[in-house]
Structure formats: structure tokens, C-alpha cells
Design an enzyme around this catalytic site. Structure first.
Site, PDB file in Angstrom:
ATOM      1  N   GLY A 156      -2.104 -11.483  37.375  1.00  0.00           N
ATOM      2  CA  GLY A 156      -2.307 -10.071  37.042  1.00  0.00           C
ATOM      3  C   GLY A 156      -1.328  -9.158  37.772  1.00  0.00           C
ATOM      4  N   THR A 157      -0.214  -9.734  38.201  1.00  0.00           N
ATOM      5  CA  THR A 157       0.798  -8.983  38.954  1.00  0.00           C
ATOM      6  C   THR A 157       1.275  -7.747  38.190  1.00  0.00           C
ATOM      7  OG1 THR A 157       1.625 -11.232  39.403  1.00  0.00           O
ATOM      8  CG2 THR A 157       2.856  -9.378  40.356  1.00  0.00           C
TER       9      THR A 157
ATOM     10  N   HIS B 224       5.095 -12.701  46.090  1.00  0.00           N
ATOM     11  CA  HIS B 224       4.283 -13.872  45.733  1.00  0.00           C
ATOM     12  C   HIS B 224       4.093 -14.774  46.962  1.00  0.00           C
ATOM     13  CE1 HIS B 224       3.964 -13.151  41.495  1.00  0.00           C
ATOM     14  NE2 HIS B 224       5.196 -13.457  41.165  1.00  0.00           N
TER      15      HIS B 224
HETATM   16  P1  PAP Z   1       3.851 -12.492  36.866  1.00  0.00           P
HETATM   17  O1  PAP Z   1       3.175 -13.013  38.117  1.00  0.00           O
HETATM   18  O2  PAP Z   1       4.921 -13.390  36.351  1.00  0.00           O
HETATM   19  O3  PAP Z   1       4.294 -11.079  36.989  1.00  0.00           O
HETATM   20  P2  PAP Z   1       1.367 -11.717  35.719  1.00  0.00           P
HETATM   21  O4  PAP Z   1       1.571 -10.318  35.313  1.00  0.00           O
HETATM   22  O5  PAP Z   1       0.642 -11.993  36.979  1.00  0.00           O
HETATM   23  O6  PAP Z   1       2.739 -12.509  35.719  1.00  0.00           O
HETATM   24  O7  PAP Z   1       0.550 -12.498  34.612  1.00  0.00           O
HETATM   25  C1  PAP Z   1       0.684 -12.297  33.249  1.00  0.00           C
HETATM   26  C2  PAP Z   1      -0.721 -12.271  32.697  1.00  0.00           C
HETATM   27  O8  PAP Z   1      -1.263 -10.976  32.874  1.00  0.00           O
HETATM   28  C3  PAP Z   1      -0.746 -12.565  31.213  1.00  0.00           C
HETATM   29  O9  PAP Z   1      -1.998 -13.216  30.980  1.00  0.00           O
HETATM   30  P3  PAP Z   1      -2.249 -14.199  29.754  1.00  0.00           P
HETATM   31  O10 PAP Z   1      -1.085 -15.117  29.662  1.00  0.00           O
HETATM   32  O11 PAP Z   1      -3.527 -14.902  30.062  1.00  0.00           O
HETATM   33  O12 PAP Z   1      -2.379 -13.325  28.571  1.00  0.00           O
HETATM   34  C4  PAP Z   1      -0.712 -11.175  30.628  1.00  0.00           C
HETATM   35  O13 PAP Z   1      -1.182 -11.093  29.305  1.00  0.00           O
HETATM   36  C5  PAP Z   1      -1.598 -10.432  31.601  1.00  0.00           C
HETATM   37  N1  PAP Z   1      -1.289  -8.993  31.630  1.00  0.00           N
HETATM   38  C6  PAP Z   1      -0.080  -8.392  31.684  1.00  0.00           C
HETATM   39  N2  PAP Z   1      -0.210  -7.066  31.665  1.00  0.00           N
HETATM   40  C7  PAP Z   1      -1.535  -6.809  31.595  1.00  0.00           C
HETATM   41  C8  PAP Z   1      -2.289  -5.605  31.522  1.00  0.00           C
HETATM   42  N3  PAP Z   1      -1.697  -4.422  31.511  1.00  0.00           N
HETATM   43  N4  PAP Z   1      -3.632  -5.716  31.462  1.00  0.00           N
HETATM   44  C9  PAP Z   1      -4.258  -6.923  31.467  1.00  0.00           C
HETATM   45  N5  PAP Z   1      -3.590  -8.100  31.525  1.00  0.00           N
HETATM   46  C10 PAP Z   1      -2.240  -8.031  31.582  1.00  0.00           C
END
Ligand code: PAP
Length: 341
Positions: free
Chosen positions: A74-75, A142
Site C-alpha cells: 500500500g506504499t 522499504h
Molecule cells: P509499491 O510498494 O511497489 O509502491 P504498492 O503501492 O505498495 O506498491 O502496492 C500496489 C498495490 O496497492 C496494488 O494492489 P493490488 O495489486 O492488490 O491491486 C494496488 O492496486 C494498490 N493501490 C495502489 N494505489 C492504491 C490506492 N490509491 N488505493 C488503494 N489501493 C491502491
């Protein structure tokens, strides 16, 4: 650091890091890269170099905020929420045409300490990023908490960690990697590419994650480092769950605001500020923006940071045997900690 300034120290530092790396145990991960084990966690070689850089160069300030996570927990969402929240007087929420999150991916506004800033230098240019040059400075990482203990020692800055059910993390990571197959994740200096893996198999990833051998892993120890930090020092470390953010976003956002010493005023609550931030940072809004539909950085398409954002989507991918195995490891690892997911 400019080599002219201090050539001996720079070379010494590089030599020290090389010696250290050659003494570490290593494994090849499921995408074919060499991971080194350092203080209980696994990293690519270049990321390890950032540790001495951070230790000597990063001087946290009292008002700094660090968003921390294991990848795919959820970063992106937490970066957007934190930025919108902390900068709401500078960037008013009603200003729908000018808010930076409308033209910048959340990762652009909050650089990673170990990847974007201190990867190759102990003196990065902090003015390169929107939020790392003006107070309050916003950073992300991270890294597990204990690896940051040198620069964060006695630092009064605030750290917000977001954790997520590991089965959903696995599925999210697998989709992300497969959507970014061309990207060399260990490409920072083109070092050890041992095996070229064309398709990232879910089973291989599952096994690696269960063994803890995954970038920044083991997952459980990562979460526990922040969990314990939040118990020991709740004024400076906040532990959030993705699932809670999904289930009760208003409550969690207000909790975040209180923790960051920028609580919503009565007038703000009455005028809908909480909902405006949630709407601005929602998956549907962010993923529909041009920058996030067409932008990219380091070969990663921004659109691959946004997928379903659901709780429990692992059920279509994780077999009952896998579920059993991962639940048993999780129970064992978290036993007695008070943490559950
Ligand atoms: P990262 O660590 O590479 O930045 P990160 O953002 O932690 O990735 O994870 C992406 C996940 O957060 C995705 O989940 P999913 O694959 O299960 O769908 C993505 O859809 C979700 N995500 C990104 N932005 C949001 C948002 N604004 N609200 C809720 N979930 C989100």
C-alpha cells in the site's frame, strides 16, 4: 559525495562495502537476481551500498516524515495520503487543477531514501524532489526499521508503516513483476544477472517468499521490526494495516493526521477535507489521471502501481496447500508479538 572533496574516504567506503558484500551469504531469487543477506534481510548489491551512505549522510530533522513499507503493501496509497494530508495548507484540496498529485505519480513526490537518494552517494541533491527539500520533508523506504537505526538514532522524526496480508502482497507482487517483465530490477549498476527468468512463476515466488528469500524479506521480520518500533515508541512510529485503510478510511486518515501532529480542525471536518483527501487519493481517481495512465520511471509504467486494490484477491491464486503453509509460517513467526494479519 564529490570525489574531489574527499577521495580517500570515498574509496575507503567503497572498499569496505565490497569487503562486506564478499563476506555475505547470497542466493538467486525467483527473478534471477543475486540477493545478499545482511543483518537478517535480503538486498541487491547496490541497495546495500546505500546503507553506509545513509548512515553517514542522512540527517533526519524533527519535522521529517518517512513512509515505510514492504513492497506491495500500500506504499503508493500511503504516499499519496501522507502528501495530501501534510501539504494541505500549501496545496489546498479544492484546487482540483493544481494539486501536485494530479500531475505527479505519488512516488515522484516522495523519494525512496535507499533507491532515489542515497543509492550512490551520501550527499544527494534533495532539491530534485518535490517534498524532500521543503519542511516538512517527506521520504519513503522499504528498508526494515533496524537497518535505519544509525541515522534514526535519537531522531524525533515520524515514521508511518503500512502492512498488508501477505497472501494479497504475493498476488500483487506477482502481477506487478509480470507487468514489468522488461525491467532489470538489479540494473542499478548492471551487476550480477545470473539467471534470465522469462516468466515469473507464482509457485517459485511463493516458495521464495516462504523461505524469506525475497528483496527486503523476510516479510514477517520486516513487519515485526516496525511493529515493535511502534510499541516501543508510539509517538514516532505508527503501524497501519492496508485492510484497515480499506475498511475505515476516514478513521485511519484521522489517526494518521493526529500522529503527524496535523489533526483536522472542526472547520476542516465540516467542510469535507477528510473526504476530499480520500477522493483525491482513491485508486479510481489516481489511476484515471493522465500521468498515471501514460507516465513511467525507471522502465516501470506508473499504471502498474494500480490494479484492483482489493482485500482477499489472493483466493483466486493461492491453493489450499499454499494457504495452509503460509498461515502456519505466519502464526509461528508472529507468535507472542501481538501482531496479526
Ligand atoms: P509499491 O510498494 O511497489 O509502491 P504498492 O503501492 O505498495 O506498491 O502496492 C500496489 C498495490 O496497492 C496494488 O494492489 P493490488 O495489486 O492488490 O491491486 C494496488 O492496486 C494498490 N493501490 C495502489 N494505489 C492504491 C490506492 N490509491 N488505493 C488503494 N489501493 C491502491
Amino acid at each position: 559525495m564529490d570525489e574531489k572533496d574527499n577521495p580517500r574516504n570515498l574509496r575507503e567506503e567503497e572498499e569496505e562495502t565490497k569487503d562486506l558484500i564478499s563476506s555475505l551469504s547470497w542466493e538467486i531469487d525467483y527473478i534471477g537476481n543475486k540477493l545478499f543477506k545482511y543483518e537478517g534481510h535480503w538486498y541487491y548489491e547496490d541497495i546495500l551500498q546505500s546503507i553506509p551512505n545513509l548512515n553517514t549522510g542522512f540527517k533526519p530533522q524533527e519535522t521529517d516524515v518517512i513512509v515505510a513499507s514492504f513492497p506491495k503493501c500500500g506504499t503508493t496509497w500511503l504516499k499519496a495520503l501522507t502528501f495530501a494530508l501534510v501539504q494541505r495548507s500549501k496545496h489546498p484540496l479544492g484546487d482540483h487543477h493544481h494539486h501536485p498529485l494530479l500531475s505527479h505519480n505519488p512516488h515522484e513526490v516522495m523519494p525512496y531514501l535507499e533507491l532515489d537518494l542515497y543509492l550512490k552517494t551520501s550527499k544527494p541533491d534533495l532539491t530534485k524532489f518535490l517534498s524532500s527539500s521543503s519542511s516538512p520533508r517527506l521520504f519513503s523506504t522499504h528498508m526494515p526499521l533496524h537497518v535505519l537505526q544509525v541515522p534514526l538514532k535519537e531522531s524525533p522524526c515520524k515514521i508511518v508503516y503500512v502492512c498488508r496480508n501477505l497472501k494479497d502482497v504475493l498476488v500483487s507482487l506477482w502481477h506487478f513483476l509480470n507487468a514489468n517483465k522488461g525491467v532489470e530490477w538489479n540494473d542499478f549498476s548492471q551487476k550480477e544477472k545470473i539467471v534470465r527468468v522469462e516468466d515469473y512463476s507464482f509457485e517459485a515466488m511463493f516458495e521464495s517468499v516462504c523461505n524469506g528469500v525475497t528483496l527486503y524479506g523476510p516479510f514477517w521480520d520486516h513487519a515485526l521490526s516496525y511493529w515493535r518500533g511502534s510499541l516501543e515508541d508510539p509517538k514516532h512510529v505508527l503501524f497501519l494495516m492496508y485492510e484497515d485503510l480499506k475498511a475505515e478510511p476516514r478513521t485511519q486518515l484521522k489517526r494518521l493526521a493526529d500522529f503527524l501532529d496535523c489533526p483536522f480542525t472542526k472547520e476542516e471536518e465540516d467542510s469535507g477535507s477528510v473526504d476530499k483527501i480520500l477522493e483525491l487519493c482513491s485508486l479510481s481517481n489516481l489511476s484515471s489521471l493522465e500521468i498515471n495512465k501514460t507516465g513511467a520511471s525507471g522502465g516501470v509504467d506508473y499504471k502498474t502501481y494500480f490494479r484492483k486494490g482489493e482485500v482477499g484477491s489472493w483466493k483466486s491464486y493461492v491453493t489450499p496447500e499454499m494457504e495452509n503453509k503460509i498461515d502456519m509460517i505466519t502464526e509461528e513467526k508472529l507468535k507472542g508479538s501481538g501482531l496479526n494479519f
